[in-house]
Scaffold this active site. Structure first.
Site: not given
Length: 347
Positions: A162-163, A188, A281, A284
């Site tokens: 993600s991030t 993401h 973050m 997930d």
């Protein structure tokens, strides 16, 4: 956080500055300490106010956001969140910003958006908490092994991020040879970003990288990136493993979700899989990675020191889902060790 994250908002549109300020000011853990209309004003404001985080428009007069971001990362590194239009052009610029070192990107709102700027406040708080690495020019990538030097086994690789994932995935996948194991990825990203990102990875990496399509067969030498938007990526098999895009509600607030991908790989491949969770973050992918490990898969997690946000990898590690925690620059090579065919046969 006990002390509000102090933010400087930079955008050439007074209306957009006002919208961003209103969204951020609604969160008591965020404080907008200043605004700037271009890079020149922003430079002075950064010197005067020393913000924790900067939100930065990509298209601005005098100096565009990418050039200004490069100067920030080189001269005064700090977390920067880019604000971009969610178009193909905006996606390319946003991906370039992430590679330069931006913490994350958010889209400018469209008419009728129920939540303008989405989770911008959460990203600002995460950015303020993060320990940003000192900006340096990227080191030349180590050449991947030649096809003749790597005998691929039968394992499937599944990666979630993600991030910070743009930089992380580039670092990992550039270690892969052209005959890498079949690899599926959920990162993401907004819907308009994933096609551009897959094309970018395809140019940078030896294997073929493509946006996953429903029914695409998993093949040696190919990497499949989950498209952003309305469906989750799973791996299924009738006669041979293939990608399946399924319409389901968001999981852990995300669609596509890393957990959905990892769950399907655990069920399909079991011990013939490697699961990897990178910077991001939230949580997930943590439960899905644990399911993969329980099914016999090998599992890896990015360590805290090299993660832009040590969220997803931390939760996975604390759950016991991570077999090995490694720095980012070691993960690609470890995946190859885990997926290489043994001399006496294949895995």
């Amino acid at each position: 956080m006990s002390v509000p994250a102090r933010v400087l908002v930079v955008d050439d549109s007074a209306t957009m500055r006002g919208l961003i300020t209103a969204v951020l000011s609604a969160d008591p853990e965020v404080s907008v300490i200043g605004q700037a209309g271009d890079a020149l004003e922003a430079r002075e404001a950064i010197k005067k106010l020393n913000p924790d985080v900067v939100t930065l428009d990509i298209e601005m007069p005098n100096m565009n956001g990418l050039d200004f971001l490069e100067k920030i990362m080189r001269l005064r590194p700090m977390p920067v969140i880019m604000v971009s239009t969610l178009t193909h052009r905006g996606a390319d610029a946003s991906l370039a910003a992430l590679e330069i070192g931006a913490f994350d990107c958010v889209g400018k709102p469209l008419p009728g958006d129920a939540r303008p700027f989405g989770d911008l406040a959460e990203k600002v708080k995460a950015a303020a908490r993060s320990q940003r690495r000192q900006y340096t020019q990227p080191a030349p990538a180590t050449p991947p092994p030649a096809v003749a030097d790597f005998r691929v086994g039968r394992k499937i690789v599944a990666i979630g991020s993600s991030t910070g994932g743009v930089e992380a995935l580039i670092a990992v996948l550039q270690k892969f040879p052209a005959n890498c194991p079949p690899t599926v990825i959920t990162q993401h990203m907004p819907p308009t970003f994933t096609k551009s990102f897959a094309e970018r990875l395809n140019r940078l990496c030896a294997p073929v990288v493509q946006e996953a399509t429903d029914g695409a067969r998993l093949e040696i030498g190919k990497i499949y990136l989950a498209p952003g938007g309305e469906r989750h990526l799973q791996v299924t098999s009738a006669h041979a493993p293939c990608c399946r895009l399924v319409e389901r509600d968001p999981v852990n607030g995300h669609r596509p979700s890393v957990d959905v991908l990892f769950d399907s790989v655990a069920e399909l491949a079991g011990r013939n899989a490697v699961g990897v969770i990178l910077t991001g973050m939230g949580r997930d992918g943590a439960a899905g990675l644990l399911k993969m490990r329980h099914a016999g898969a090998r599992t890896l997690g990015q360590n805290e020191k090299t993660s832009v946000v040590y969220g997803m990898p931390r939760v996975a590690y604390e759950l016991g889902a991570v077999e090995q925690q490694l720095p980012l620059n070691a993960i690609g090579e470890e995946i190859l060790k885990m997926t290489a065919a043994r001399k006496e046969g294949t895995d």
